[in-house]
Scaffold this motif. Sequence first.
Motif, PDB file in Angstrom:
ATOM      1  N   HIS A  62     -86.239 -39.220  68.414  1.00 10.61           N
ATOM      2  CA  HIS A  62     -85.653 -38.569  69.175  1.00 10.61           C
ATOM      3  C   HIS A  62     -84.381 -38.025  70.503  1.00 10.61           C
ATOM      4  O   HIS A  62     -83.951 -37.580  70.529  1.00 10.61           O
ATOM      5  CB  HIS A  62     -86.588 -38.757  70.237  1.00 10.61           C
ATOM      6  CG  HIS A  62     -86.181 -40.222  71.519  1.00 10.61           C
ATOM      7  ND1 HIS A  62     -86.513 -40.900  71.206  1.00 10.61           N
ATOM      8  CD2 HIS A  62     -85.440 -40.162  72.617  1.00 10.61           C
ATOM      9  CE1 HIS A  62     -85.475 -41.742  71.551  1.00 10.61           C
ATOM     10  NE2 HIS A  62     -85.390 -41.926  72.455  1.00 10.61           N
ATOM     11  N   ILE A  63     -83.250 -38.921  69.306  1.00  8.99           N
ATOM     12  CA  ILE A  63     -82.080 -39.040  69.713  1.00  8.99           C
ATOM     13  C   ILE A  63     -81.458 -38.028  69.753  1.00  8.99           C
ATOM     14  O   ILE A  63     -80.880 -36.968  70.512  1.00  8.99           O
ATOM     15  CB  ILE A  63     -81.570 -40.378  69.292  1.00  8.99           C
ATOM     16  CG1 ILE A  63     -82.089 -41.783  70.012  1.00  8.99           C
ATOM     17  CG2 ILE A  63     -80.417 -40.326  70.308  1.00  8.99           C
ATOM     18  CD1 ILE A  63     -81.994 -43.468  69.276  1.00  8.99           C
ATOM     19  N   PRO A  64     -81.336 -37.687  68.193  1.00 18.72           N
ATOM     20  CA  PRO A  64     -80.594 -36.083  68.020  1.00 18.72           C
ATOM     21  C   PRO A  64     -81.550 -35.534  68.482  1.00 18.72           C
ATOM     22  O   PRO A  64     -80.460 -34.115  68.657  1.00 18.72           O
ATOM     23  CB  PRO A  64     -80.638 -36.315  66.538  1.00 18.72           C
ATOM     24  CG  PRO A  64     -81.453 -37.089  66.322  1.00 18.72           C
ATOM     25  CD  PRO A  64     -82.187 -38.425  66.979  1.00 18.72           C
ATOM     26  N   THR A  65     -82.861 -35.013  68.497  1.00 19.98           N
ATOM     27  CA  THR A  65     -83.627 -33.990  68.744  1.00 19.98           C
ATOM     28  C   THR A  65     -83.763 -33.396  70.118  1.00 19.98           C
ATOM     29  O   THR A  65     -83.970 -32.450  70.242  1.00 19.98           O
ATOM     30  CB  THR A  65     -85.249 -34.173  67.770  1.00 19.98           C
ATOM     31  OG1 THR A  65     -85.711 -34.908  66.534  1.00 19.98           O
ATOM     32  CG2 THR A  65     -85.507 -32.776  67.558  1.00 19.98           C
ATOM     33  N   GLU A  66     -83.717 -34.358  71.064  1.00 22.64           N
ATOM     34  CA  GLU A  66     -83.866 -33.734  72.099  1.00 22.64           C
ATOM     35  C   GLU A  66     -82.606 -32.995  72.711  1.00 22.64           C
ATOM     36  O   GLU A  66     -83.397 -31.831  73.393  1.00 22.64           O
ATOM     37  CB  GLU A  66     -84.184 -35.222  72.696  1.00 22.64           C
ATOM     38  CG  GLU A  66     -84.725 -34.863  74.474  1.00 22.64           C
ATOM     39  CD  GLU A  66     -83.964 -36.155  75.280  1.00 22.64           C
ATOM     40  OE1 GLU A  66     -84.207 -37.141  74.495  1.00 22.64           O
ATOM     41  OE2 GLU A  66     -84.669 -35.854  77.041  1.00 22.64           O
ATOM     42  N   ILE A  67     -81.509 -33.090  72.055  1.00 25.98           N
ATOM     43  CA  ILE A  67     -81.011 -32.198  72.573  1.00 25.98           C
ATOM     44  C   ILE A  67     -81.026 -30.607  72.277  1.00 25.98           C
ATOM     45  O   ILE A  67     -80.860 -30.355  72.952  1.00 25.98           O
ATOM     46  CB  ILE A  67     -79.208 -32.398  71.908  1.00 25.98           C
ATOM     47  CG1 ILE A  67     -78.919 -34.013  72.275  1.00 25.98           C
ATOM     48  CG2 ILE A  67     -78.210 -31.537  72.398  1.00 25.98           C
ATOM     49  CD1 ILE A  67     -77.854 -34.250  71.401  1.00 25.98           C
ATOM     50  N   CYS A  81     -80.129 -36.959  77.760  1.00 32.79           N
ATOM     51  CA  CYS A  81     -79.833 -37.486  77.377  1.00 32.79           C
ATOM     52  C   CYS A  81     -79.275 -38.950  77.276  1.00 32.79           C
ATOM     53  O   CYS A  81     -78.923 -39.449  76.444  1.00 32.79           O
ATOM     54  CB  CYS A  81     -79.321 -37.576  75.980  1.00 32.79           C
ATOM     55  SG  CYS A  81     -80.501 -35.319  75.677  1.00 32.79           S
ATOM     56  N   TYR A 124     -87.204 -43.115  67.150  1.00 31.07           N
ATOM     57  CA  TYR A 124     -85.788 -42.438  67.533  1.00 31.07           C
ATOM     58  C   TYR A 124     -85.243 -41.187  67.094  1.00 31.07           C
ATOM     59  O   TYR A 124     -84.021 -41.071  67.442  1.00 31.07           O
ATOM     60  CB  TYR A 124     -85.131 -44.124  67.107  1.00 31.07           C
ATOM     61  CG  TYR A 124     -85.324 -45.433  67.796  1.00 31.07           C
ATOM     62  CD1 TYR A 124     -84.742 -45.585  69.067  1.00 31.07           C
ATOM     63  CD2 TYR A 124     -86.106 -46.137  66.417  1.00 31.07           C
ATOM     64  CE1 TYR A 124     -86.161 -46.451  69.245  1.00 31.07           C
ATOM     65  CE2 TYR A 124     -86.347 -47.129  67.366  1.00 31.07           C
ATOM     66  CZ  TYR A 124     -86.317 -47.386  69.040  1.00 31.07           C
ATOM     67  OH  TYR A 124     -86.882 -48.361  69.655  1.00 31.07           O
ATOM     68  N   SER A 171     -89.802 -29.193  67.300  1.00 32.82           N
ATOM     69  CA  SER A 171     -88.886 -29.790  68.040  1.00 32.82           C
ATOM     70  C   SER A 171     -89.263 -30.623  68.789  1.00 32.82           C
ATOM     71  O   SER A 171     -88.535 -31.351  69.468  1.00 32.82           O
ATOM     72  CB  SER A 171     -87.453 -29.002  68.648  1.00 32.82           C
ATOM     73  OG  SER A 171     -88.245 -28.258  69.540  1.00 32.82           O
ATOM     74  N   SER A 226     -89.321 -34.338  69.215  1.00 34.32           N
ATOM     75  CA  SER A 226     -88.559 -35.573  70.340  1.00 34.32           C
ATOM     76  C   SER A 226     -88.991 -36.442  71.560  1.00 34.32           C
ATOM     77  O   SER A 226     -88.519 -36.983  71.996  1.00 34.32           O
ATOM     78  CB  SER A 226     -88.376 -33.760  71.623  1.00 34.32           C
ATOM     79  OG  SER A 226     -86.814 -33.528  70.966  1.00 34.32           O
TER      80      SER A 226
END
Lengths: 109, 548
Positions: free
Chosen positions: B197-202, B16, B195, B224, B228
């Motif tokens: 994906h920025i919070p979801t990737e975690i 990330c 965008y 998720s 992501s």
Amino acid sequence: MIDFGYSLTSSSRISLDNINQKKLKKITAVEPDFLKCMACGSCAASCSAGNFTKVNLRMVILLLNRGMEKEAIALIEGCMLCGKCTLVCPRGINTRNLIINILKIYKEV
Amino acid sequence: MPATLFKTFKDIIADCLIHVQIFKKNILLGYMHFSIAFGWFMLILVGHIEVMIYTPQRNGVLYYPVFFRYFVMETHETLRGSFFFFLMDLSLLLVLTGIGLAIYKRFHSRILGMRRTTKLRLGDKIALYSLWAIFPLRLLAESFTANISGGSFLTISINHLLNAFVTNPDHILPVWWGYSWALGLFLFALPFSRYMHIPTEILLIVLRNAGIKSSVSRDGYAESEIYSCSRCGICIDACPMTSKKRNIKFSSVYFIRLLRRRSTESLATADKCLMCNKCVDACPVGIDSTRLKLLKRQEMHVRSRTDYEYLQSIENKIDATDSVLYYAGCMTHLTPAIYKSLFKILKSANIKYTFLDIDGSICCGRPLFMSGDKESAKELINKNRELIRSSGCKTLILSCPICYKFFKEEYKLDGIDIVHHSVYINNLLTSGNIKLHKGIGSFVFHDPCELGRGSGIYNEPRELLSAIGIVKEASQEKNLSICCGGSLGSLTLSFSEREQIAKSSLNSLLTNNPDKLITACPLCLKSFSTYNTIPTRDIAQIVSENLI
């Protein structure tokens, strides 16, 4: 019944009125390759399921065009979808998609 | 447990913040993502530290660090933290270089290693343009107030440069407004854009490392994965279907977008996919889109319409207690040269073998499984397992990678060693049971999808081939290998589309002018031999031709 030494064969009359045009149109819409078949029989000859049972795609296409749905389904429901017929088809028919859709449209479960 | 936590933490930092996966694809593309993500993270972090140090009474006020310079100017507090100022300007410069690259990428994506990028939708566009605007505006805003609230090499310099214009207080407010608006607009558009994906990737990394797998195409894990997806479009270039600009809309990125919008069209896209797994291998986020497509197919395939009564009448009469068992599978029965060659090799190595499906095979079930009919596939699995178990074998050799992958993953044949023939023959060679004649012929090896990406077997076939001749490289090989076009994964791909894929795959394979094309899959052999200009052989065939 008395055995006269001969018997009557069942009628091989084809009644085109039995064709369900709606279903036939549906199948040609989802898989236009349905019309490409020239009944060479490569699919039936190479069939994996054909080793054990009467699965025969060539016959199924023929029967559906003659309006004999029940007989057609009996010949296709044993298909294992292995895809050999797709590879040998000289007309390049997407046989797997055709089989899936024949079963979906004609076989009620 | 601590190991998993550590790995999760490491993955979050690597994927990330630093974007290691993208760096591996292309350095410039990696730098672009790294600079924006890491730079922005540093701006937020250092901003908070500044607040904690200089205005502790404001600590915890969410908007305060964002507009720190503005507020601090207002309160006329003088700061001397040149270290933090420098750090802030450096981070801002980092982000700005990234933004510059991003804007450049819109026009010349090839420089950053991408032939095609995703087409954007309205939400994406709003978020993208506001993201581009945030940082130049922030730079301007901070420069305008740099002579009052302080700054470093970047902001102070600009302040000096535009001194006459900047010092007019009427000009300060609009720029700060602009910055504030851009930031607000971006955050507002975020949930409707890629965008997300920025919070979801975690979250995805945490869930993945916890070992969770999705069972429907819209459950928590799948969700998720869907959110992501950054729609970077790396999978568009990877997809074999898109070689001639056709079928771009069927690539994974658009499938996931359809899934996210709950569109019914997603099924048609799922049905088209070859399931060669190349996009999954290329995905920098690690989204298993093939699995999502499979789940989608399974959901739509409500009831099984097949009838396998006839399987019950097949007797378990094969006995292989003192020999290795060989299962050819459907495809190898179509190319009998493969098993004939293999038997010749086994004979020369004095190995006793039993041919399980000599009278025709029951399909392994993978084609049916991939079509979405899990229940029917189970019937085939059960019968085949019964046949294999009752034979009492210890080793099972397979020629078809499709069967191989499925036997390994779904059959649960504990205690039986399942090997693909390329590995088995290589073992015979290394143990000295067979001897090969080394010639001067050159080969190129095509990695079948199910053997390479599917089962991770890349080296054994190449080792084996190098004992016979020279192994040449293809332009895309190993995990980048292109599908032969024959894949049974696709349900609706037409003959002409498959032909296109086979030809583009051959193009890549024949770049170094090899004498022969070698593969280890009967399906690939069949698909390639129709269009190939040089001879196509299975690995067993070429080995049996060179036996001493």
